[in-house]
Motif scaffolding. Structure first.
Motif, PDB file in Angstrom:
ATOM      1  N   VAL A  24      48.463 -26.290  30.797  1.00  0.00           N
ATOM      2  CA  VAL A  24      49.599 -26.445  31.714  1.00  0.00           C
ATOM      3  C   VAL A  24      49.148 -27.192  32.969  1.00  0.00           C
ATOM      4  CG1 VAL A  24      51.247 -25.212  33.195  1.00  0.00           C
ATOM      5  CG2 VAL A  24      50.887 -24.460  30.834  1.00  0.00           C
ATOM      6  N   ALA A  32      55.249 -28.229  34.776  1.00  0.00           N
ATOM      7  CA  ALA A  32      55.263 -26.768  34.652  1.00  0.00           C
ATOM      8  C   ALA A  32      56.467 -26.144  35.346  1.00  0.00           C
ATOM      9  CB  ALA A  32      53.977 -26.170  35.219  1.00  0.00           C
ATOM     10  N   MET A  43      57.937 -23.321  32.449  1.00  0.00           N
ATOM     11  CA  MET A  43      56.626 -22.788  32.044  1.00  0.00           C
ATOM     12  C   MET A  43      56.085 -21.805  33.068  1.00  0.00           C
ATOM     13  SD  MET A  43      54.665 -26.117  30.582  1.00  0.00           S
ATOM     14  CE  MET A  43      55.421 -27.183  29.373  1.00  0.00           C
ATOM     15  N   VAL A 141      55.958 -21.033  25.994  1.00  0.00           N
ATOM     16  CA  VAL A 141      55.324 -22.104  26.775  1.00  0.00           C
ATOM     17  C   VAL A 141      54.909 -23.239  25.845  1.00  0.00           C
ATOM     18  CG1 VAL A 141      53.342 -22.692  28.247  1.00  0.00           C
ATOM     19  CG2 VAL A 141      54.605 -20.558  28.642  1.00  0.00           C
TER      20      VAL A 141
END
Length: 167
Positions: A24, A32, A43, A141
């Motif tokens: 990420v 993100a 995320m 995610v």
């Protein structure tokens, strides 16, 4: 479940979190936090939710109030700050599990769910829950990676067992 398996699962969880947070962090700036079609918005919101649930169950295990009224973080944290907290939380769970006797692991703990209602789980069930819960949301995610577009890391248990785990 033995302490050996609880600690193996917690080591797996920490490994998978490290891969996920690293991936990420390597995404283009803003990816993100970009709004996505997911329950926690993006995320970072999804990773924050996982941390909050870890914190809630840590409080249950410690027999203290957690202070949350929602399963979401009250104020968003930057990814690097959230990662530091998650690492400390993962370390705590591993040390906690390693110190449990079989009788303590099987001991049931009563608690109140955030949404209302009574809960009761053994200490080992709570630990299994935080590992399983994190795996579930890392899947969310990973799916969001494809919206970037980017390829998520492989964080499956068999990959951990093949590449990292020691008996």
């Amino acid at each position: 479940m033995t302490t050996h398996y609880l600690t193996k699962l917690l080591r797996y969880r920490a490994w998978a979190d490290q891969l996920t947070y690293g991936a990420v962090a390597a995404l283009p700036e803003g990816a993100a936090e970009a709004t996505r079609a997911t329950i926690f918005g993006n995320m970072l919101g999804t990773l924050s939710h996982t941390y909050v649930v870890d914190d809630i169950f840590q409080a249950h295990l410690q027999g203290r109030s957690h202070g949350y009224t929602s399963r979401k973080m009250p104020e968003p944290l930057a990814l690097n700050e959230l990662w530091l907290r998650q690492q400390a939380m993962n370390d705590w769970y591993l040390a906690y599990a390693q110190a449990l006797s079989p009788a303590q692991a099987a001991e049931e703990v009563s608690f109140q769910f955030i949404g209302g209602g009574d809960g009761r789980m053994s200490r080992e069930e709570m630990i299994l829950h935080v590992v399983n819960h994190a795996t579930y949301h890392r899947g969310f995610v990973a799916e969001m990676f494809y919206q970037v577009p980017a390829k998520p890391p492989a964080t499956d248990l068999p990959v951990f067992l093949r590449d990292v785990s020691q008996p």
